[in-house]
Scaffold this motif. Structure first.
Motif, PDB file in Angstrom:
ATOM      1  N   LEU A   1       0.841  -1.192   0.000  1.00 25.11           N
ATOM      2  CA  LEU A   1       0.000   0.000   0.000  1.00 25.11           C
ATOM      3  C   LEU A   1       0.880   1.248   0.000  1.00 25.11           C
ATOM      4  O   LEU A   1       1.768   1.387   0.835  1.00 25.11           O
ATOM      5  CB  LEU A   1      -0.900   0.003   1.238  1.00 25.11           C
ATOM      6  CG  LEU A   1      -1.930   1.125   1.316  1.00 25.11           C
ATOM      7  CD1 LEU A   1      -3.043   0.901   0.292  1.00 25.11           C
ATOM      8  CD2 LEU A   1      -2.524   1.202   2.723  1.00 25.11           C
ATOM      9  N   ASN A   2       0.638   2.149  -0.950  1.00 28.94           N
ATOM     10  CA  ASN A   2       1.470   3.354  -1.055  1.00 28.94           C
ATOM     11  C   ASN A   2       0.544   4.551  -1.294  1.00 28.94           C
ATOM     12  O   ASN A   2       0.254   4.919  -2.429  1.00 28.94           O
ATOM     13  CB  ASN A   2       2.475   3.201  -2.198  1.00 28.94           C
ATOM     14  CG  ASN A   2       3.440   4.379  -2.260  1.00 28.94           C
ATOM     15  OD1 ASN A   2       3.752   4.998  -1.250  1.00 28.94           O
ATOM     16  ND2 ASN A   2       3.921   4.684  -3.454  1.00 28.94           N
ATOM     17  N   ILE A   3       0.057   5.125  -0.183  1.00 31.21           N
ATOM     18  CA  ILE A   3      -0.899   6.223  -0.272  1.00 31.21           C
ATOM     19  C   ILE A   3      -0.246   7.524   0.197  1.00 31.21           C
ATOM     20  O   ILE A   3       0.701   7.506   0.979  1.00 31.21           O
ATOM     21  CB  ILE A   3      -2.164   5.942   0.562  1.00 31.21           C
ATOM     22  CG1 ILE A   3      -1.799   5.574   2.010  1.00 31.21           C
ATOM     23  CG2 ILE A   3      -2.977   4.819  -0.077  1.00 31.21           C
ATOM     24  CD1 ILE A   3      -2.991   5.344   2.910  1.00 31.21           C
ATOM     25  N   SER A   4      -0.763   8.638  -0.300  1.00 28.96           N
ATOM     26  CA  SER A   4      -0.180   9.937   0.039  1.00 28.96           C
ATOM     27  C   SER A   4      -0.977  10.687   1.100  1.00 28.96           C
ATOM     28  O   SER A   4      -0.540  11.720   1.596  1.00 28.96           O
ATOM     29  CB  SER A   4      -0.087  10.810  -1.217  1.00 28.96           C
ATOM     30  OG  SER A   4      -1.373  11.035  -1.764  1.00 28.96           O
ATOM     31  N   ARG A   5      -2.169  10.168   1.435  1.00 30.51           N
ATOM     32  CA  ARG A   5      -2.984  10.817   2.468  1.00 30.51           C
ATOM     33  C   ARG A   5      -3.753   9.757   3.237  1.00 30.51           C
ATOM     34  O   ARG A   5      -3.951   8.639   2.758  1.00 30.51           O
ATOM     35  CB  ARG A   5      -3.949  11.818   1.850  1.00 30.51           C
ATOM     36  CG  ARG A   5      -5.015  11.179   0.977  1.00 30.51           C
ATOM     37  CD  ARG A   5      -5.947  12.210   0.363  1.00 30.51           C
ATOM     38  NE  ARG A   5      -6.966  11.549  -0.464  1.00 30.51           N
ATOM     39  CZ  ARG A   5      -7.893  12.187  -1.177  1.00 30.51           C
ATOM     40  NH1 ARG A   5      -7.923  13.525  -1.176  1.00 30.51           N
ATOM     41  NH2 ARG A   5      -8.779  11.513  -1.885  1.00 30.51           N
ATOM     42  N   ILE A   6      -4.193  10.134   4.428  1.00 31.96           N
ATOM     43  CA  ILE A   6      -5.001   9.236   5.242  1.00 31.96           C
ATOM     44  C   ILE A   6      -6.012  10.066   6.009  1.00 31.96           C
ATOM     45  O   ILE A   6      -5.721  11.185   6.448  1.00 31.96           O
ATOM     46  CB  ILE A   6      -4.124   8.399   6.203  1.00 31.96           C
ATOM     47  CG1 ILE A   6      -4.998   7.400   6.986  1.00 31.96           C
ATOM     48  CG2 ILE A   6      -3.324   9.272   7.152  1.00 31.96           C
ATOM     49  CD1 ILE A   6      -4.212   6.390   7.779  1.00 31.96           C
ATOM     50  N   PHE A   7      -7.214   9.524   6.174  1.00 28.29           N
ATOM     51  CA  PHE A   7      -8.271  10.164   6.945  1.00 28.29           C
ATOM     52  C   PHE A   7      -8.402   9.396   8.255  1.00 28.29           C
ATOM     53  O   PHE A   7      -8.628   8.178   8.244  1.00 28.29           O
ATOM     54  CB  PHE A   7      -9.586  10.144   6.166  1.00 28.29           C
ATOM     55  CG  PHE A   7      -9.532  10.929   4.894  1.00 28.29           C
ATOM     56  CD1 PHE A   7     -10.017  12.232   4.837  1.00 28.29           C
ATOM     57  CD2 PHE A   7      -8.965  10.378   3.750  1.00 28.29           C
ATOM     58  CE1 PHE A   7      -9.955  12.961   3.662  1.00 28.29           C
ATOM     59  CE2 PHE A   7      -8.889  11.101   2.570  1.00 28.29           C
ATOM     60  CZ  PHE A   7      -9.382  12.396   2.519  1.00 28.29           C
ATOM     61  N   VAL A   8      -8.249  10.105   9.364  1.00 23.11           N
ATOM     62  CA  VAL A   8      -8.324   9.472  10.677  1.00 23.11           C
ATOM     63  C   VAL A   8      -9.508  10.058  11.435  1.00 23.11           C
ATOM     64  O   VAL A   8      -9.575  11.277  11.633  1.00 23.11           O
ATOM     65  CB  VAL A   8      -7.032   9.663  11.483  1.00 23.11           C
ATOM     66  CG1 VAL A   8      -7.099   8.849  12.776  1.00 23.11           C
ATOM     67  CG2 VAL A   8      -5.806   9.249  10.664  1.00 23.11           C
ATOM     68  N   ILE A   9     -10.439   9.199  11.835  1.00 23.79           N
ATOM     69  CA  ILE A   9     -11.574   9.633  12.641  1.00 23.79           C
ATOM     70  C   ILE A   9     -11.152   9.597  14.103  1.00 23.79           C
ATOM     71  O   ILE A   9     -10.662   8.566  14.594  1.00 23.79           O
ATOM     72  CB  ILE A   9     -12.804   8.742  12.398  1.00 23.79           C
ATOM     73  CG1 ILE A   9     -13.224   8.823  10.926  1.00 23.79           C
ATOM     74  CG2 ILE A   9     -13.957   9.147  13.308  1.00 23.79           C
ATOM     75  CD1 ILE A   9     -14.361   7.891  10.552  1.00 23.79           C
ATOM     76  N   VAL A  10     -11.327  10.721  14.789  1.00 26.03           N
ATOM     77  CA  VAL A  10     -10.806  10.877  16.142  1.00 26.03           C
ATOM     78  C   VAL A  10     -11.864  11.503  17.050  1.00 26.03           C
ATOM     79  O   VAL A  10     -12.917  11.953  16.600  1.00 26.03           O
ATOM     80  CB  VAL A  10      -9.531  11.742  16.150  1.00 26.03           C
ATOM     81  CG1 VAL A  10      -8.432  11.113  15.301  1.00 26.03           C
ATOM     82  CG2 VAL A  10      -9.835  13.169  15.683  1.00 26.03           C
TER      83      VAL A  10
END
Length: 447
Positions: free
Chosen positions: A298-307
């Motif tokens: 997996l090579n992604i440039s962004r991530i969404f984190v629910i906090v």
């Protein structure tokens, strides 16, 4: 399987904290007094703010090591912050920690939060727990507890004691589109399952992986295997984005944070600094640097984190470690908890004490986030929806951004969700019953 980290610490601490003496410099006293004396001597040595503890501090005036750990928090001063920053130093008996660290609980297995001041919902259910076996689901409304209908933030102590402090409880649940149901739960021992859900969504022309992860504590080998399975699934599905749900994850083992970070980080992060651990000036020899060792394809440039305010410690460490290498978007009802420090279990007689002992920073030296991480998008926790429901507020916001480049509205007109200070404060207290911490071991001991 019990994590080997605990055994390694237990045999190593006495050798590597040579300035701590266990007999109060030869003083007498009862077994209880010696336990308290040892506790404060360790704290005066390894505590991150050891030099702020006054000489007049009388450990014997406190009930037990946990009370001592709570008392020393008052001396944790940091530049730029008013008042003490330590909210976490604690102590427990060794048998309690042995269970907690392995993800063994004895309760109803029920998480609860207020959707509004008068609307209490099930936030999560442990599958192997009494609540899980009773088939209780996230989103169910709690209408009565032990025949009382006073279920509100104004009656918080009653709610908290009934759900988290009792051996038995009878609850009337409201279920969307179904008749109310009455369930009596009896506390029982069970093994927690930190991975709540993983799935893949179609988001326009791309695919998005979604992963709900509730704790970095438990069977470390089993959790590693789950990471491998999940990211193999994401790789096979050729996902372009990942939404990582840590809204109720209070932290746990730093070594598991390292493992997850290695799956999420882009290829460019390989061999770069993930995090640094820094001890007080007595123990700078234990300062260490952890580097990324990229796992998976997996090579992604962004991530969404629910906090939320319940996203703490090892969860925040993950966010901070990834920030220099990725666009990390934070979505949820509140900023994160704010714990950029950690500890490790120090055996003292039949207790483990956990004085905050190290701070962490990322590749850019960033780390002093005692006030938590701010959000990129504020949206209430969708407590009225099941896990993975694409209309759940937080998940829907992230998926909309992935599909359109814009977040959903914060709150729709006449929404029944609530971001009031009182509701958030009440939920923070309900969340505090779960562990919040980053449990590490000095790298030079872990060899």
């Amino acid at each position: 399987m019990r994590p080997t980290i605990l055994f390694a610490i237990a045999i190593a601490i006495s050798a590597y904290l040579p300035s701590c003496k266990k007999d109060n410099n030869g003083g007498g006293g009862s077994s209880s007094d010696k336990l308290k004396d040892s506790t404060i001597l360790y704290a005066r040595d390894i505590y991150l703010w050891y030099d702020k503890i006054p000489a007049s501090f009388n450990a014997r005036s406190y009930d037990d090591p946990d009370a001592i750990m709570e008392a020393i928090r008052a001396y944790s001063s940091e530049p730029g912050f008013t008042g003490p920053v330590d909210r976490w130093s604690f102590a427990v008996t060794q048998n309690v920690w042995d269970d907690l660290s392995q993800g063994i609980s004895k309760d109803f297995g029920l998480g609860i939060f207020f959707r509004t001041a008068n609307d209490l919902r099930v936030s999560f259910v442990e599958p192997a727990s009494p609540a899980g076996k009773a088939n209780i689901k996230r989103s169910w409304q709690i209408k009565q507890i032990n025949n009382s209908t006073n279920i509100s933030t104004s009656n918080l102590d009653f709610v908290r004691n009934a759900i988290f402090g009792a051996n038995s409880v009878t609850i009337v649940f409201g279920r969307d589109g179904k008749a109310d149901t009455t369930v009596t739960l009896n506390a029982a021992t069970y093994l927690e399952q930190p991975v709540i859900l993983d799935t893949v969504y179609n988001t326009g022309a791309t695919k998005t992986g979604y992963f709900v992860f509730n704790s970095f504590l438990g069977d470390t080998n089993a959790i590693r295997n789950e990471f491998a399975r999940i990211f193999n699934r994401f790789n096979t599905a050729n996902v372009s984005d990942v939404v990582l749900d840590l809204r109720y994850n209070g932290g746990g083992y730093v070594l598991l944070q390292d493992e997850l970070a290695n799956y999420l980080a882009p290829n460019a992060a390989n061999n770069q600094v993930m995090e640094e651990q820094k001890f007080n000036n007595k123990y700078t020899q234990y300062n260490s640097t952890t580097r990324f060792k990229k796992k998976g394809t997996l090579n992604i440039s962004r991530i969404f984190v629910i906090v939320s305010q319940n996203t703490a410690s090892a969860s925040e460490l993950l966010i901070n470690s990834l920030k220099p290498f990725m666009n990390v978007q934070l979505v949820g009802p509140t900023r994160t908890h704010g714990k950029p420090v950690g500890y490790f279990p120090i055996p003292v007689m039949d207790w483990y004490i956990f004085p905050v002992s190290f701070r962490t920073v990322n590749k850019n030296g960033e780390g002093n986030y005692f006030d938590g991480f701010a959000l990129n998008h504020t949206v209430a926790d969708g407590l009225d929806k099941a896990w993975g429901d694409t209309e759940e507020n937080c998940l829907a916001a992230a998926l909309k951004y992935i599909s359109t480049g814009n977040y959903a509205r914060v709150l729709e007109p006449n929404s029944k969700t609530d971001l009031s200070t009182l509701t958030i404060s009440s939920n923070d207290k309900l969340g505090a019953v779960r562990f919040r911490g980053a449990v590490g071991i000095p790298k030079k001991l872990n060899r």
